[in-house]
Write an enzyme that holds these catalytic residues in place. Sequence first.
Site, PDB file in Angstrom:
ATOM      1  CG  HIS A  61      -6.731  -2.637   3.205  1.00  8.18           C
ATOM      2  ND1 HIS A  61      -5.897  -1.579   2.919  1.00  8.18           N
ATOM      3  CD2 HIS A  61      -7.937  -2.327   2.658  1.00  8.18           C
ATOM      4  CE1 HIS A  61      -6.575  -0.664   2.232  1.00  8.18           C
ATOM      5  NE2 HIS A  61      -7.810  -1.105   2.056  1.00  8.18           N
ATOM      6  CD  GLN A 100     -15.452  -0.590  -2.391  1.00 10.61           C
ATOM      7  OE1 GLN A 100     -16.626  -0.768  -2.086  1.00 10.61           O
ATOM      8  NE2 GLN A 100     -14.861  -1.245  -3.377  1.00 10.61           N
ATOM      9  CG  HIS A 128      -8.907  -2.935  -2.236  1.00 11.80           C
ATOM     10  ND1 HIS A 128      -9.964  -2.253  -2.821  1.00 11.80           N
ATOM     11  CD2 HIS A 128      -8.510  -2.187  -1.188  1.00 11.80           C
ATOM     12  CE1 HIS A 128     -10.176  -1.126  -2.144  1.00 11.80           C
ATOM     13  NE2 HIS A 128      -9.315  -1.074  -1.139  1.00 11.80           N
ATOM     14  CG  ASN A 183     -13.215  -0.724   4.187  1.00 12.64           C
ATOM     15  OD1 ASN A 183     -13.488  -1.232   5.264  1.00 12.64           O
ATOM     16  ND2 ASN A 183     -12.116  -0.011   4.005  1.00 12.64           N
ATOM     17  CG  ASP A 207      -2.025   0.980   1.173  1.00 11.10           C
ATOM     18  OD1 ASP A 207      -1.742   2.188   1.009  1.00 11.10           O
ATOM     19  OD2 ASP A 207      -3.185   0.577   1.304  1.00 11.10           O
TER      20      ASP A 207
END
Length: 136
Positions: A103, A95, A101, A88, A32
Amino acid sequence: MGQDNCIFCKIANGEIPARTLYEDEQFRVILDQGPATKGHALILPKAHYRDLFELPEELAGDVMKLAKKMIIKMREKFKCEGFNLVQNNGDLAGQTVFHFHLHLIPRYGADGQKIGWKPQEVTPEELEEVRAQFAD
């Protein structure tokens, strides 16, 4: 495979450079760029799915298998003490990129992060009402 205007499609399919930790036919795992902690990574499907509601069930299972594989290696390499897996769905849930995706957030004793929620007080009757609503 992806949508032309989706930045995560472009990253997942190698059109935009990223710091990749893992890649196979279905997924790319990247660091990230705005990490919560050292090693914070994202699992990105190469195909476009807006959120968990659109993600095929089989692929959802594959995401969790990959998440387990990744956090085992990340714990070994980064010496973290725990993990948050965060996913999310929708604006209200936080989101910000509308490409599914997951995390992977390594946790360290003094990382200063507070990932969670404030528990609400609820009566047994309210819990039963929610359970009954779900059962209908």
